[in-house]
Design an enzyme around this catalytic site. Structure first.
Site, PDB file in Angstrom:
ATOM      1  N   ASP A 157       2.892 -13.067  -1.476  1.00  0.00           N
ATOM      2  CA  ASP A 157       3.218 -11.856  -2.238  1.00  0.00           C
ATOM      3  C   ASP A 157       4.509 -11.270  -1.667  1.00  0.00           C
ATOM      4  O   ASP A 157       4.508 -10.712  -0.562  1.00  0.00           O
ATOM      5  CB  ASP A 157       2.086 -10.835  -2.136  1.00  0.00           C
ATOM      6  CG  ASP A 157       0.828 -11.262  -2.894  1.00  0.00           C
ATOM      7  OD1 ASP A 157       0.597 -12.489  -3.033  1.00  0.00           O
ATOM      8  OD2 ASP A 157       0.076 -10.383  -3.340  1.00  0.00           O
ATOM      9  N   LYS A 170       3.558  -8.567 -10.049  1.00  0.00           N
ATOM     10  CA  LYS A 170       2.563  -7.662  -9.469  1.00  0.00           C
ATOM     11  C   LYS A 170       3.135  -6.253  -9.464  1.00  0.00           C
ATOM     12  O   LYS A 170       4.313  -6.050  -9.193  1.00  0.00           O
ATOM     13  CB  LYS A 170       2.239  -8.135  -8.047  1.00  0.00           C
ATOM     14  CG  LYS A 170       1.301  -7.255  -7.241  1.00  0.00           C
ATOM     15  CD  LYS A 170       1.049  -7.890  -5.876  1.00  0.00           C
ATOM     16  CE  LYS A 170       0.308  -6.965  -4.934  1.00  0.00           C
ATOM     17  NZ  LYS A 170       0.096  -7.566  -3.601  1.00  0.00           N
ATOM     18  N   LYS A 218      -0.776  -9.222 -11.730  1.00  0.00           N
ATOM     19  CA  LYS A 218      -1.640  -8.606 -10.725  1.00  0.00           C
ATOM     20  C   LYS A 218      -1.344  -7.125 -10.599  1.00  0.00           C
ATOM     21  O   LYS A 218      -0.329  -6.738 -10.031  1.00  0.00           O
ATOM     22  CB  LYS A 218      -1.444  -9.288  -9.365  1.00  0.00           C
ATOM     23  CG  LYS A 218      -2.313  -8.677  -8.244  1.00  0.00           C
ATOM     24  CD  LYS A 218      -2.092  -9.400  -6.926  1.00  0.00           C
ATOM     25  CE  LYS A 218      -2.814  -8.712  -5.774  1.00  0.00           C
ATOM     26  NZ  LYS A 218      -2.623  -9.410  -4.477  1.00  0.00           N
TER      27      LYS A 218
END
Length: 303
Positions: free
Chosen positions: A140, A203, A239
């Site tokens: 991430d 995300k 996400k």
């Protein structure tokens, strides 16, 4: 492909406000949606006082996210239910890899100077490579927000592309830190650039911003996913992360994905929640479904 793309904030807010009314799930159907939500959770610990023992406890919860009595009550003993991934800081990756061995649950690591992303690029890339070398299967990353403020899309693309290359075979989730990006137009443009640069997921947030995942921002990102898919034929994951604590929020986000993108985005390869504290409330709601009573929240601690 994205410059000059207008976003109507009022329309986005109206659209998400209708979700709960358009699709409602009750009783057994609600329980099924909540069980599915567990499969989509990136169970996360990103605290300054993280330890190997805390990570091991989190991994144990990832392997068995529901108490045995609830699994039996729901009749899903043969499902092999686990969360979608466990997400930790890079130095915690080896502990998570060891604790999850044989489970099939991937280890995700934040990287690139999380959460601000303001360390030199060569160090950010080295951090990615180190986490991958330790066994992280998902990374991430965080973007440099200044590139967005200056609308220097080439710089943003080149940075994310370098991070994508550093990830190698690991999946990369690009955290846009939407609470910092000021406008929904910036959110849409940053989403498009991240996908063009090779992100496997986009995300919303690090969870450390003042404003984290919201449904209107998520709608804008999801529409960008849809536009990108229509133009290229590629499916990119999504996400939302940060601030989600209640089981009913898991329903709202799943309904958003189903309505906007379709059934494939209710699977962990295309949708994840960054919402560890929400897991406890999901477990609590499922126990209520079985027994008609709410257990004390401490009985369903995430770790």
């Amino acid at each position: 492909m994205f410059e000059g793309h207008a976003v109507n904030r009022s329309a986005a807010e109206r659209r998400v406000a209708t979700l709960a009314g358009r699709r409602t799930a009750k009783k057994l159907h609600q329980a099924a949606w909540l069980v599915n939500a567990i499969r989509l959770v990136d169970l996360t610990t990103l605290a300054g006082d993280d330890t190997a023992e805390r990570v091991r406890r989190l991994c144990a919860k990832a392997r068995r996210p529901l108490a045995d009595r609830i699994v039996t009550g729901l009749g899903i003993e043969g499902m092999g239910l686990t969360v979608g991934a466990v997400c930790v800081y890079p130095t915690m990756v080896p502990h998570a890899v060891e604790a999850l061995e044989g489970s099939g649950i991937p280890v995700a690591s934040v990287a690139t100077g999380f959460p601000a992303g303001l360390t030199p690029l060569d160090l950010r890339l080295a951090e990615i490579r180190w986490a991958v070398s330790q066994g992280a299967q998902e990374i991430d990353i965080v973007i440099t927000r200044e590139h967005v403020f200056r609308q220097d899309w080439q710089a943003l693309h080149d940075e994310i592309r370098a991070m994508r290359e550093a990830c190698g075979a690991a999946h990369m989730k690009a955290i846009l830190a939407t609470g910092d990006l000021r406008t929904l137009e910036n959110v849409y443009a940053a989403s498009m650039v991240a996908m063009q640069a090779g992100a496997d997921f986009i995300k919303t947030s690090t969870g450390k911003e003042d404003v984290n995942a919201t449904l209107p921002v998520s709608l804008v990102m999801v529409r960008a996913l849809r536009d990108y898919g229509a133009a290229t034929g590629y499916r990119i994951g999504f996400k939302p992360a940060g601030g989600m604590k209640q089981a009913k929020e898991a329903l709202s986000w799943q309904i958003l994905m189903k309505e906007e993108l379709g059934r494939p985005w209710l699977e962990p390869d295309l949708f994840r929640f960054g919402a560890s504290s929400m897991l406890g409330d999901i477990e609590r709601q499922l126990e209520h479904h079985i027994t008609g009573r709410y257990a004390a929240s401490h009985r369903h601690a995430a770790s």
